[in-house]
Design a protein around this motif. Sequence first.
Motif, PDB file in Angstrom:
ATOM      1  N   GLY A 246      -8.669   2.864   0.391  1.00  0.00           N
ATOM      2  CA  GLY A 246      -9.253   1.521   0.382  1.00  0.00           C
ATOM      3  C   GLY A 246      -8.960   0.797  -0.920  1.00  0.00           C
ATOM      4  N   ALA A 247      -8.958   1.544  -2.025  1.00  0.00           N
ATOM      5  CA  ALA A 247      -8.657   0.950  -3.329  1.00  0.00           C
ATOM      6  C   ALA A 247      -7.176   0.574  -3.422  1.00  0.00           C
ATOM      7  CB  ALA A 247      -9.022   1.922  -4.452  1.00  0.00           C
TER       8      ALA A 247
ATOM      9  N   THR B 101       0.835  -1.206   0.000  1.00  0.00           N
ATOM     10  CA  THR B 101       0.000   0.000   0.000  1.00  0.00           C
ATOM     11  C   THR B 101       0.868   1.254   0.000  1.00  0.00           C
ATOM     12  OG1 THR B 101      -1.657  -1.133   1.297  1.00  0.00           O
ATOM     13  CG2 THR B 101      -1.793   1.257   1.244  1.00  0.00           C
TER      14      THR B 101
ATOM     15  N   GLU C 228     -11.966   6.156   0.167  1.00  0.00           N
ATOM     16  CA  GLU C 228     -12.193   5.330  -1.023  1.00  0.00           C
ATOM     17  C   GLU C 228     -10.870   5.096  -1.765  1.00  0.00           C
ATOM     18  OE1 GLU C 228     -14.678   6.066  -5.036  1.00  0.00           O
ATOM     19  OE2 GLU C 228     -15.730   6.674  -3.214  1.00  0.00           O
TER      20      GLU C 228
ATOM     21  N   ASP D 112      -5.330  -0.360  -0.883  1.00  0.00           N
ATOM     22  CA  ASP D 112      -5.082  -1.492   0.005  1.00  0.00           C
ATOM     23  C   ASP D 112      -6.389  -2.023   0.566  1.00  0.00           C
ATOM     24  OD1 ASP D 112      -4.270  -3.357   1.851  1.00  0.00           O
ATOM     25  OD2 ASP D 112      -2.980  -2.001   2.982  1.00  0.00           O
ATOM     26  N   ASP D 113      -6.848  -3.141   0.031  1.00  0.00           N
ATOM     27  CA  ASP D 113      -8.132  -3.695   0.474  1.00  0.00           C
ATOM     28  C   ASP D 113      -8.050  -4.348   1.854  1.00  0.00           C
ATOM     29  OD1 ASP D 113      -6.726  -5.954  -0.186  1.00  0.00           O
ATOM     30  OD2 ASP D 113      -8.085  -6.608  -1.766  1.00  0.00           O
ATOM     31  N   LYS D 114      -6.850  -4.398   2.441  1.00  0.00           N
ATOM     32  CA  LYS D 114      -6.711  -4.976   3.780  1.00  0.00           C
ATOM     33  C   LYS D 114      -6.915  -3.933   4.878  1.00  0.00           C
ATOM     34  CE  LYS D 114      -3.695  -8.793   2.478  1.00  0.00           C
ATOM     35  NZ  LYS D 114      -3.572  -8.567   1.060  1.00  0.00           N
TER      36      LYS D 114
END
Length: 158
Positions: A120-121, A41, A117, A123-125
Motif C-alpha cells: 500500500g505504501a 509500483t 502495508e 502504491d496508494d492506488k
Amino acid sequence: MPGTAQPAEVLDEEKLAMLRKAFIMFDQGKTGKIEKEKIRTILNTLGANYINEELETLLADNDVEGTGKLDFDAFAKVVGHFLEEQDEEAMQKELKEAFRLYDKEGQGFIPTSALKEILGALDDKLTSADLDNIVDEIDEDGSGTVDFDEFMEMMTGD
C-alpha cells in the motif's frame, strides 16, 4: 548495458520470467493488460531507479492505443528499460533490511497485514481488493504470514 533501452526480446529468460510474474500479479482481471499507473509500483517493488519524465515518455510511447493499459510486450519494454544489472547481494541485503523492519521479533515471517502495508505504501492506488489478491498469490500456504523466502520471491521473481 545499464541505461540503454532493452527491447523485450533482448531481456534474458530470468528477467522475462520475473517480469511475467510481476505482470500476472498486477493483472487482477486477467485481461492480459495492466494499467500504466501500476508500472510505477512494479518498478518500486523491483528496486529499479527511474526518472518520472522518462517513465511518462516510455509509457506514452508504448500505449499506442491510448487506453491507459499495456500488454505484456509493452510492459516488458518499459520495465526492462529501467532494470539495470543490480548487484544481487546488495539487493538481497536491502530486502532483508526492509523485511526486518516488519519482523520486529525476528521470527522469520511477517503477517500478511504488514505486507499489505508495504504494498500500500509503494502504491496508494491499490485497492483493498487488489492487496487481498496479491497477498493471496504470495501466501500460497494460507498461513496468514509471509516468510522471508516468499517475500524475496515476490520482490525479485526468483
